[in-house]
Scaffold this active site. Sequence first.
Site: not given
Length: 222
Positions: A40, A42, A45, A61, A168
């Site tokens: 993802c 994320s 990041h 995640h 997600c």
Amino acid sequence: MKIRGAILHEPQKRFVVDELTLEDPQPGEVLVRVGASGVCHSDQHLVSGATKHPMPVVAGHEGAGIVEAIGAGVAGLKVGDHVIFNWAPDCGRCFYCERSKPNLCETFIGPIWAGTMLDGTTRLKWRGQSVYHFCGLASFAEYAVVPRESCVAVRRDVPLQVAALVGCAVATGVGAVTYTAGVKPGESVVTRGQLQLAPGMKVAAQEEKSPSGGGRDTATAE
């Protein structure tokens, strides 16, 4: 137990796949053999440094797997169950949970973003050093120890590669349609770029019964 996982030691560096030590699940925790994990933005990041997080960390995640062991006090799950990881668990009892804002759960939001279990410690170690669990999950590894509330049981005939996306991408797509865009029955939407979100958008756009109960209104996703 010894496992292999993708470790990020600091922002702006590459993930390093290496051997880690994973401790047994403690009370209220579950050991899961990871069958699939999505990548993802994320997680990116973490690499860019846009998300500040304790390091070193095992990211990931958006995952799914099979329960291998359960800690004391775990209810509703058994060894062999297939589960989806939930990166935003809630206790259902705190101030925010009781006001329909489980994303702000006072029990989990602190430990989840600190990369630990509820007791403030980690279950991962690398060369004797604690390694943090991104979102309390760390699915970029062969196995993960996670809180019971971070596991959502699914049917065994659901492919784990598909189940992982529900954790997600699909949920984000549903949220984008339902809460952000506010798509109404009968409307059409176009997705651009974020193809992983499309399945969730389709779910949100499925047929819904009209308030009168007679006939159906539909929204379509293209």
